[in-house]
Design an enzyme around this catalytic site. Structure first.
Site, PDB file in Angstrom:
ATOM      1  CB  SER A 118      -1.120  -0.118   0.968  1.00  0.00           C
ATOM      2  OG  SER A 118      -0.060  -0.157   2.391  1.00  0.00           O
ATOM      3  N   GLY A 119       1.857   1.020  -0.186  1.00  0.00           N
ATOM      4  CA  GLY A 119       2.321   2.068  -0.905  1.00  0.00           C
ATOM      5  C   GLY A 119       2.312   3.318  -1.721  1.00  0.00           C
ATOM      6  CG  ASN A 120       4.064   6.831  -4.918  1.00  0.00           C
ATOM      7  OD1 ASN A 120       4.449   6.767  -6.048  1.00  0.00           O
ATOM      8  ND2 ASN A 120       2.565   7.948  -4.586  1.00  0.00           N
ATOM      9  CB  ALA A 165       2.834   5.855  -8.422  1.00  0.00           C
ATOM     10  CE  LYS A 171      12.019   1.156 -13.591  1.00  0.00           C
ATOM     11  NZ  LYS A 171      11.476   1.808 -12.650  1.00  0.00           N
ATOM     12  NE  ARG A 215       9.513   6.133  -5.778  1.00  0.00           N
ATOM     13  CZ  ARG A 215       8.711   4.441  -5.363  1.00  0.00           C
ATOM     14  NH1 ARG A 215       7.582   4.873  -4.282  1.00  0.00           N
ATOM     15  NH2 ARG A 215       9.133   3.115  -6.363  1.00  0.00           N
ATOM     16  CD  GLN A 256      12.610  -1.111  -4.290  1.00  0.00           C
ATOM     17  OE1 GLN A 256      11.841  -2.060  -4.753  1.00  0.00           O
ATOM     18  NE2 GLN A 256      12.411  -1.207  -3.107  1.00  0.00           N
TER      19      GLN A 256
HETATM   20  N1  LIG Z   1       6.209   4.315  -6.911  1.00  0.00           N
HETATM   21  C1  LIG Z   1       6.266   4.404  -8.287  1.00  0.00           C
HETATM   22  O1  LIG Z   1       6.184   5.173  -9.004  1.00  0.00           O
HETATM   23  C2  LIG Z   1       5.938   2.692  -8.983  1.00  0.00           C
HETATM   24  C3  LIG Z   1       5.937   2.965 -10.743  1.00  0.00           C
HETATM   25  C4  LIG Z   1       6.402   1.167 -10.632  1.00  0.00           C
HETATM   26  C5  LIG Z   1       6.672   0.374 -10.119  1.00  0.00           C
HETATM   27  N2  LIG Z   1       7.359   0.521  -8.745  1.00  0.00           N
HETATM   28  C6  LIG Z   1       7.965  -0.445  -7.393  1.00  0.00           C
HETATM   29  O2  LIG Z   1       6.473  -0.782  -6.898  1.00  0.00           O
HETATM   30  C7  LIG Z   1       7.000  -1.701  -5.473  1.00  0.00           C
HETATM   31  C8  LIG Z   1       6.191  -0.952  -4.602  1.00  0.00           C
HETATM   32  O3  LIG Z   1       7.003   0.424  -4.644  1.00  0.00           O
HETATM   33  P1  LIG Z   1       5.653   1.978  -3.814  1.00  0.00           P
HETATM   34  O4  LIG Z   1       5.421   3.001  -4.477  1.00  0.00           O
HETATM   35  O5  LIG Z   1       4.621   0.556  -3.610  1.00  0.00           O
HETATM   36  O6  LIG Z   1       6.456   1.510  -2.353  1.00  0.00           O
HETATM   37  P2  LIG Z   1       7.091   2.753  -1.887  1.00  0.00           P
HETATM   38  O7  LIG Z   1       8.389   3.329  -2.208  1.00  0.00           O
HETATM   39  O8  LIG Z   1       5.844   4.077  -1.467  1.00  0.00           O
HETATM   40  O9  LIG Z   1       7.443   2.209  -0.110  1.00  0.00           O
HETATM   41  C9  LIG Z   1       6.099   2.362   1.343  1.00  0.00           C
HETATM   42  C10 LIG Z   1       5.906   1.477   1.468  1.00  0.00           C
HETATM   43  O10 LIG Z   1       6.923   0.279   2.273  1.00  0.00           O
HETATM   44  C11 LIG Z   1       6.572  -0.031   3.953  1.00  0.00           C
HETATM   45  N3  LIG Z   1       6.772  -1.121   4.429  1.00  0.00           N
HETATM   46  C12 LIG Z   1       7.372  -0.222   5.276  1.00  0.00           C
HETATM   47  N4  LIG Z   1       8.552  -0.230   6.323  1.00  0.00           N
HETATM   48  C13 LIG Z   1       8.065  -1.868   6.089  1.00  0.00           C
HETATM   49  C14 LIG Z   1       8.239  -3.402   6.323  1.00  0.00           C
HETATM   50  N5  LIG Z   1       9.033  -3.454   6.958  1.00  0.00           N
HETATM   51  N6  LIG Z   1       7.779  -4.030   5.897  1.00  0.00           N
HETATM   52  C15 LIG Z   1       6.652  -3.831   4.277  1.00  0.00           C
HETATM   53  N7  LIG Z   1       6.745  -3.100   4.484  1.00  0.00           N
HETATM   54  C16 LIG Z   1       6.837  -2.071   4.607  1.00  0.00           C
HETATM   55  C17 LIG Z   1       4.929   0.554   3.930  1.00  0.00           C
HETATM   56  O11 LIG Z   1       4.140   0.961   4.541  1.00  0.00           O
HETATM   57  C18 LIG Z   1       5.035   2.098   2.379  1.00  0.00           C
HETATM   58  O12 LIG Z   1       3.359   0.807   1.821  1.00  0.00           O
HETATM   59  C19 LIG Z   1       8.862  -1.291  -5.783  1.00  0.00           C
HETATM   60  O13 LIG Z   1       9.596  -1.952  -6.325  1.00  0.00           O
HETATM   61  C20 LIG Z   1       8.587  -0.210  -7.285  1.00  0.00           C
HETATM   62  O14 LIG Z   1      10.090  -0.044  -7.678  1.00  0.00           O
HETATM   63  C21 LIG Z   1       7.571   1.538  -8.078  1.00  0.00           C
HETATM   64  O1  LIG Z   2      10.296   6.397  -8.410  1.00  0.00           O
HETATM   65  P1  LIG Z   2      10.723   5.406  -9.491  1.00  0.00           P
HETATM   66  O2  LIG Z   2      12.311   5.874  -9.879  1.00  0.00           O
HETATM   67  O3  LIG Z   2      10.733   3.846  -8.345  1.00  0.00           O
HETATM   68  O4  LIG Z   2      10.375   4.691 -10.157  1.00  0.00           O
HETATM   69  C1  LIG Z   2       9.021   4.526 -10.737  1.00  0.00           C
HETATM   70  C2  LIG Z   2       8.430   3.332 -12.100  1.00  0.00           C
HETATM   71  O5  LIG Z   2       9.434   2.220 -11.547  1.00  0.00           O
HETATM   72  C3  LIG Z   2       8.038   3.851 -13.388  1.00  0.00           C
HETATM   73  O6  LIG Z   2       7.550   3.366 -13.451  1.00  0.00           O
END
Ligand SMILES: NC(=O)c1ccc[n+]([C@@H]2O[C@H](COP(=O)([O-])OP(=O)(O)OC[C@H]3O[C@@H](n4cnc5c(N)ncnc54)[C@H](O)[C@@H]3O)[C@@H](O)[C@H]2O)c1
Ligand SMILES: O=P(O)(O)OC[C@H](O)CO
Length: 380
Positions: A28-30, A171, A229, A294, A323
């Site tokens: 439930s992150g971003n 996101a 990437k 990010r 990441q």
């Molecule tokens: N944010 C984007 O734009 C985006 C887009 C595409 C893919 N992704 C990928 O999606 C995946 C999830 O990313 P995100 O953006 O949702 O996360 P995020 O970077 O927003 O991370 C925060 C999340 O991690 C949780 N968290 C913190 N400590 C924790 C713990 N000990 N155990 C479990 N959860 C914990 C938080 O509660 C929160 O939900 C990642 O691999 C990211 O690379 C992100």
């Molecule tokens: O915000 P970043 O760098 O984790 O990248 C977000 C997504 O992976 C883009 O598709």
């Protein structure tokens, strides 16, 4: 209309559970909240195929003196991780992981990859064994001298088939319903039966007018591109932070694309070059992450301020995760142990700049393959 009306004649449910499918989002992150929102929009429009309610597991924390789950369920907002975005009322936040996944037949994993292992440990033996999974994570599992896909880890740990979703999907933009494309890799499992989760079910679950889905089979290509990437975006962020201009950024992206493809060929020979060059999960995600992600912003700020990666991550991301920091470290150890450092100069140089104070100025030499002239001490 009943379920059987939806599923036309001759459908066998012998080893699967029939629609409507119950979907849970683990994360439930971003991005986790954004994808859960998309799914909830689709489940309420397709009641014969999906149960309306979508559960979203939330790693519980306090948000302004209130439990985050309570805040989400009362206000239909996740201000901590996806500020300003109204969530559908059929999306329900649940703090207990096992309660969230109970009886789910589609499990969507969407957490920063460093947390996956702990989550899988808790889930092992506690999920519906017939469930199917989709991983939205962008990362890899790296060991001393080998690397595995997170989809394979999920399958091995939980005994369920797992595909993956990745694309040029910042996101915040997807949540605002700005147009983007994504790629889902979902090979049909060996134990597939008619009526099972298939590309049509996944398309209906994820596709929106603003979020266009393309389904392929190359799990390795989609997974590798999504993970690597993030390292490239850090390299681009360094160059941008020093205001070297657009041409310099394109040079880093060019080299990054080559290293991504080479990594696929070395470690996952089934990965297809076309996935990297033609899919949203490939070159398009590379571009978007290298301009607005990010990882890019973190490196840009490091270059501007001279602060460490850890400091900038805390200052800039409010609990979110870049990441690429972890992936850069993991890939460094892998290519060092495999004696491949010279074959992945951008990945290695980025790691050295991030964690060992090497100057960003080395990057042009790396691009000319003269980087070994100033090669730092690789004792670490
Ligand atoms: N944010 C984007 O734009 C985006 C887009 C595409 C893919 N992704 C990928 O999606 C995946 C999830 O990313 P995100 O953006 O949702 O996360 P995020 O970077 O927003 O991370 C925060 C999340 O991690 C949780 N968290 C913190 N400590 C924790 C713990 N000990 N155990 C479990 N959860 C914990 C938080 O509660 C929160 O939900 C990642 O691999 C990211 O690379 C992100
Ligand atoms: O915000 P970043 O760098 O984790 O990248 C977000 C997504 O992976 C883009 O598709």
């Amino acid at each position: 209309m009943t379920d059987s009306t939806y599923i036309s004649a001759n459908v066998s449910y012998s080893s699967i559970e029939k629609p409507p499918f119950r979907v849970v989002s683990v994360g439930s992150g971003n991005w986790g909240t954004c994808v859960a929102k998309i799914i909830a929009e689709n489940t309420r429009e397709n009641p014969l195929l999906f149960e309306r309610q979508v559960k979203m597991w939330v790693y519980e924390e306090d948000y302004n003196g209130e439990k985050l789950t309570e805040y989400i369920n009362t206000n239909h907002l996740n201000e901590k991780y996806l500020p300003g975005i109204q969530l559908p009322d059929n999306l329900v936040a649940i703090p207990d992981l096992l309660e969230a996944v109970k009886d789910a037949n589609i499990i969507v994993f969407n957490v920063p990859h460093q947390f996956l292992e702990g989550i899988l440990k808790q889930l092992k033996g506690n999920i519906n064994p017939k469930a199917r999974a989709i991983s939205c994570l962008k990362g890899l599992r790296v060991y001393q001298d080998k690397v595995e896909l997170l989809t394979d880890i999920i399958s091995q740990e939980l005994g369920i088939h797992c595909g993956c979703l990745a694309g040029a999907n910042l996101a915040s933009e997807v949540a605002e319903q700005k147009f983007s494309e994504t790629t889902i890799a979902y090979p049909i499992p060996d134990d597939y039966c008619s009526g099972d989760v298939d590309p049509t079910v996944l398309y209906t679950m994820f596709h929106r007018p603003y979020f266009h889905v393309h389904i392929i089979e190359d799990i390795a290509g989609v997974s590798i591109a999504g993970a690597l990437k993030n390292i490239i975006a850090i390299g681009v962020g360094f160059v941008d932070g020093l205001q070297w201009g657009e041409n310099a950024k394109a040079s880093i992206m060019r080299r990054g694309l080559l290293e991504m493809i080479k990594f696929g060929q070395k470690f996952f020979p089934t990965s297809k070059v076309s996935t990297f060059c033609e899919e949203s999960a490939g070159v398009a995600d590379l571009f978007t992450t290298c301009t607005g992600g990010r990882n890019f912003k973190l490196a840009q700020r490091m270059a501007q301020t001279g602060k460490s990666a850890a400091e900038v991550e805390v200052d800039l991301l409010n609990g979110q995760s870049a990441q690429g920091l972890i992936t850069a470290k993991e890939i460094h150890h892998l290519i060092k142990n495999k004696a491949y450092l010279d074959e992945f100069p951008l990945f290695e140089t980025t790691y050295q700049i991030l964690f060992h104070g090497v100057s960003i100025g080395i990057l042009p030499y790396m691009l000319e393959n003269k980087w070994s002239i100033s090669k730092p001490n690789y004792s670490s």
